[in-house]
Design a protein around this motif. Structure first.
Motif, short mmCIF file in Angstrom:
data_model
loop_
_atom_site.label_atom_id
_atom_site.label_comp_id
_atom_site.label_asym_id
_atom_site.label_seq_id
_atom_site.Cartn_x
_atom_site.Cartn_y
_atom_site.Cartn_z
N LYS A 1 19.61 25.45 -16.55
CA LYS A 1 18.18 25.40 -16.20
C LYS A 1 17.57 24.07 -16.62
CE LYS A 1 15.15 27.46 -19.12
NZ LYS A 1 14.06 26.57 -19.61
N ASN A 2 17.84 23.65 -17.86
CA ASN A 2 17.13 22.48 -18.38
C ASN A 2 17.70 21.15 -17.87
OD1 ASN A 2 15.40 24.18 -19.63
ND2 ASN A 2 16.27 23.93 -21.68
N ARG B 1 6.13 24.32 -19.01
CA ARG B 1 5.96 23.02 -19.65
C ARG B 1 6.72 21.90 -18.93
NH1 ARG B 1 4.74 20.69 -24.58
NH2 ARG B 1 6.20 19.07 -25.18
N ARG C 1 3.35 22.77 -28.98
CA ARG C 1 4.25 21.93 -28.18
C ARG C 1 3.41 20.85 -27.49
NH1 ARG C 1 8.06 25.44 -24.57
NH2 ARG C 1 9.40 23.61 -24.64
N PRO C 2 3.02 19.85 -28.26
CA PRO C 2 2.12 18.83 -27.70
C PRO C 2 2.82 17.90 -26.71
CG PRO C 2 2.73 18.29 -29.96
CD PRO C 2 3.39 19.60 -29.64
N VAL C 3 2.03 17.06 -26.04
CA VAL C 3 2.59 16.06 -25.12
C VAL C 3 2.20 14.64 -25.55
CG1 VAL C 3 2.81 17.53 -23.07
CG2 VAL C 3 0.62 16.41 -23.55
N ASP C 4 1.76 14.51 -26.80
CA ASP C 4 1.29 13.20 -27.27
C ASP C 4 2.35 12.10 -27.15
OD1 ASP C 4 2.62 14.78 -29.23
OD2 ASP C 4 1.98 13.41 -30.81
N LEU C 5 3.62 12.46 -27.37
CA LEU C 5 4.67 11.44 -27.30
C LEU C 5 4.87 10.95 -25.87
CD1 LEU C 5 7.27 13.02 -29.80
CD2 LEU C 5 5.59 11.23 -30.26
N THR D 1 12.58 13.33 -28.08
CA THR D 1 11.96 14.38 -27.28
C THR D 1 12.65 14.43 -25.91
OG1 THR D 1 10.00 14.70 -25.85
CG2 THR D 1 9.99 12.74 -27.23
N VAL D 2 13.10 15.60 -25.54
CA VAL D 2 13.82 15.77 -24.27
C VAL D 2 12.86 15.46 -23.11
CG1 VAL D 2 14.99 17.45 -22.79
CG2 VAL D 2 15.40 17.46 -25.25
N GLY D 3 11.73 16.16 -23.07
CA GLY D 3 10.78 15.96 -21.98
C GLY D 3 10.21 14.55 -21.97
N ASP E 1 17.30 26.20 -29.03
CA ASP E 1 17.27 27.29 -28.03
C ASP E 1 18.27 28.40 -28.36
OD1 ASP E 1 15.23 26.15 -26.64
OD2 ASP E 1 16.50 25.21 -25.13
N VAL F 1 13.35 21.67 -35.22
CA VAL F 1 12.70 21.18 -34.00
C VAL F 1 11.37 21.91 -33.80
CG1 VAL F 1 12.93 20.87 -31.50
CG2 VAL F 1 14.95 20.65 -32.97
N TYR F 2 11.43 23.23 -33.85
CA TYR F 2 10.22 24.06 -33.76
C TYR F 2 10.17 24.94 -35.01
CZ TYR F 2 10.04 22.69 -28.87
OH TYR F 2 9.98 21.97 -27.71
N ARG G 1 14.04 32.56 -25.08
CA ARG G 1 15.15 32.65 -26.03
C ARG G 1 14.92 33.75 -27.07
NH1 ARG G 1 18.07 30.11 -22.37
NH2 ARG G 1 17.14 28.12 -21.82
N1 EPU Z 1 6.99 16.94 -29.42
C1 EPU Z 1 5.79 16.39 -29.82
N2 EPU Z 1 5.08 15.68 -28.91
C2 EPU Z 1 5.50 15.51 -27.62
C3 EPU Z 1 6.73 16.09 -27.22
C4 EPU Z 1 7.45 16.80 -28.15
O1 EPU Z 1 5.38 16.53 -30.96
O2 EPU Z 1 4.80 14.85 -26.85
C5 EPU Z 1 7.77 17.70 -30.41
C6 EPU Z 1 7.89 19.17 -30.03
O3 EPU Z 1 6.77 19.90 -30.47
C7 EPU Z 1 9.17 19.56 -30.70
C8 EPU Z 1 10.03 18.29 -30.59
O4 EPU Z 1 9.10 17.22 -30.37
O5 EPU Z 1 8.94 19.82 -32.05
C9 EPU Z 1 11.04 18.27 -29.48
O6 EPU Z 1 10.48 18.73 -28.28
P1 EPU Z 1 11.04 18.26 -26.87
O7 EPU Z 1 10.06 17.36 -26.25
O8 EPU Z 1 12.42 17.77 -27.05
O9 EPU Z 1 11.06 19.63 -26.07
P2 EPU Z 1 10.76 19.89 -24.53
O10 EPU Z 1 11.23 18.74 -23.73
O11 EPU Z 1 9.38 20.34 -24.36
C10 EPU Z 1 13.08 20.97 -24.05
C11 EPU Z 1 13.58 22.26 -23.46
C12 EPU Z 1 13.28 23.40 -24.42
C13 EPU Z 1 13.95 23.10 -25.75
C14 EPU Z 1 13.50 21.74 -26.28
C15 EPU Z 1 14.22 21.30 -27.54
C16 EPU Z 1 13.39 21.88 -21.10
C17 EPU Z 1 12.74 22.23 -19.82
N3 EPU Z 1 12.95 22.50 -22.19
O12 EPU Z 1 11.67 21.12 -24.24
O13 EPU Z 1 13.88 24.56 -23.85
O14 EPU Z 1 13.61 24.11 -26.69
O15 EPU Z 1 13.73 20.72 -25.29
O16 EPU Z 1 15.58 21.24 -27.33
O17 EPU Z 1 14.31 21.07 -21.12
C18 EPU Z 1 14.03 26.84 -23.21
O18 EPU Z 1 14.89 26.52 -22.38
O19 EPU Z 1 13.79 28.04 -23.50
C19 EPU Z 1 13.25 25.80 -23.89
C20 EPU Z 1 12.12 26.05 -24.50
#
Ligand code: EPU
Length: 424
Positions: free
Chosen positions: A23-24, A93, A122-126, A163-165, A305, A327-328, A370
């Protein structure tokens, strides 16, 4: 609303299963198809609720798509809108990264604050800081981000944490144009590497995907092509943990063991027999596994996850295991529900102490994907009947869950519809 799932637990799961596509990895790749005017065909796309939600958003932006079994044809000759509305983005997200694709292709985009699994902040600041560092102008008003670029994104982004996203967002924004972007402290997840491989197929030049420093050189225009998505290491891990929790045996075909080192090594150290080939994993459970501690962290560490699923598994293992999620740190929505099945869990200063023991069936509820995986694992291991509500969350991430559990010999059924409910 989806009906509850009923599981008659206590039966060891046994059999063979083919791992579904990730999925991811599929989600960013679908968004990446927005970058090109040419048709893109994706093989092995998981038929999941999150994919359908994203397709709805892509269609809103101008994508035409068609399914052919599990093959998905996508074509975006023109972007017809550059606004991603709240109704579509709030459901998931991952949809937030359409911003990067819109910026690359159209020079502007407007996207609402994202929604998604509610297991902590789960912010988007980064994402926002990274795009700004590349020269993109971004304004936020009433929960909507409006972004515009004067020239092409260029320079270096240094993430405070991986950060993955955020990494995907920058890869998308940098995919077109004559400039070069370097990401320092990039996410290392296999899904990022898969996404980079897809973008490279379209014509983007990428170096260092899967390492902490990645360089993206944009192209003037991108081509199309056919791409096959990697197997889902989180789905595979969830089934391994379900099998281990019921002390069963499984052959997972299509699994990529090199993506699953952290989990496989824990299972081996616990006393289970794990044998791997290039594209399969076999697990034979021991009847008396040892407990272990888990610190969930970024790849190649133990995946966050799989933290809820492994917690459910550890609740069946006599002894004490300590679980943290780096991570969370608050991803513990499953804890109260596991306690209903008789698990003894103590959360103190973001460390969860799991005192493993036999579980018994109860009525419980899933709050996110999860966490739902964890409910299912605990229910399979518990003696007696468990009714799991909130299965719509689980369906966002686990394809054909009921059928796949049955394939492994689990006793699973949907709640019978009562006559008075069926009347209208
Ligand atoms: N973070 C920030 N600011 C940001 C972005 C992230 O503080 O702007 C923090 C998050 O709060 C977290 C950490 O950085 O503490 C890592 O977050 P990340 O950005 O890596 O997570 P994501 O991209 O939002 C993806 C997966 C999640 C998975 C996380 C961590 C996808 C679509 N989602 O989320 O998967 O938990 O990486 O590996 O790829 C799931 O599949 O159920 C799921 C939630």
């Amino acid at each position: 609303m989806q009906q509850p799932l009923i599981i008659q637990g206590g039966t060891p799961l046994r059999g063979e299963l083919r791992v579904n596509p990730a999925k991811n990895a599929a989600l960013p790749i679908l968004v990446g198809s927005l970058l090109t005017r040419e048709p893109v065909t994706l093989e092995e796309v998981p038929r999941l609720r999150d994919i359908e939600v994203l397709l709805e958003l892509l269609a809103h932006l101008g994508t035409r798509y068609a399914w052919e079994g599990r093959t998905l044809h996508l074509h975006t000759p023109e972007i017809t809108r550059t606004q991603a509305p709240y109704e579509l983005v709030s459901k998931m997200r991952a949809s937030f990264i359409v911003l990067g694709a819109l910026l690359a292709r159209e020079g502007e985009g407007e996207v609402s604050m994202p929604g998604g699994c509610a297991f902590g902040p789960r912010p988007v600041d980064l994402h926002i800081k990274a795009l700004r560092d590349l020269g993109v102008e971004i304004h936020e008003e009433s929960g909507t981000f409006t972004a515009r670029r004067a020239g092409w994104p260029e320079g270096e982004v240094v993430f405070d944490r991986p950060t993955v996203g955020g990494t995907e967002q920058v890869m998308l924004a940098a995919a077109l144009g004559p400039t070069e972007v370097t990401i320092v402290n990039a996410a290392l997840e296999p899904e990022i590497v898969d996404f980079a491989n897809f973008l490279q197929m379209l014509g983007v030049q990428i170096e260092g995907a899967g390492t902490a420093k990645m360089t993206i050189r944009g192209a003037d225009a991108l081509g199309g092509g056919r791409y096959r998505i990697i197997p889902d290491r989180i789905e595979a891990g969830t089934y391994l943990l379900a099998v281990a929790a019921t002390r069963g045996e499984v052959l997972l075909e299509g699994a990529r063991p090199e993506h699953m080192d952290a989990l496989l090594s824990k299972l081996k150290n616990a006393g289970h027999t794990v044998v791997t080939g290039t594209d399969w994993v076999r697990l034979k459970s021991t009847a008396n596994p040892e407990p272990f501690d888990v610190d969930a962290r970024e790849y190649p560490g133990f995946p966050t996850d799989l933290q809820p699923p492994v917690t459910a598994y550890l609740a069946t293992v006599p002894g004490v295991s300590l679980v943290r999620d780096l991570v969370y740190p608050d991803r513990f929505t499953h804890v109260g529900e596991l306690a209903r099945l008789g698990a003894e869990l103590h959360l103190k200063e973001r460390v969860l102490a799991v005192h493993g023991r036999g579980l018994t069936g109860a009525r419980i509820k899933a709050f996110d994907i999860r966490g739902g995986g964890a409910m299912v694992i605990a229910a399979l291991a518990a003696e007696g009947e468990t009714v799991i509500e909130g299965m719509q969350h689980v369906g966002r991430g686990y394809e054909d869950l009921e059928d796949r559990l049955r394939q492994l010999g689990a006793v699973v059924y949907g709640e019978p519809v009562r006559l008075e409910q069926a009347a209208d």
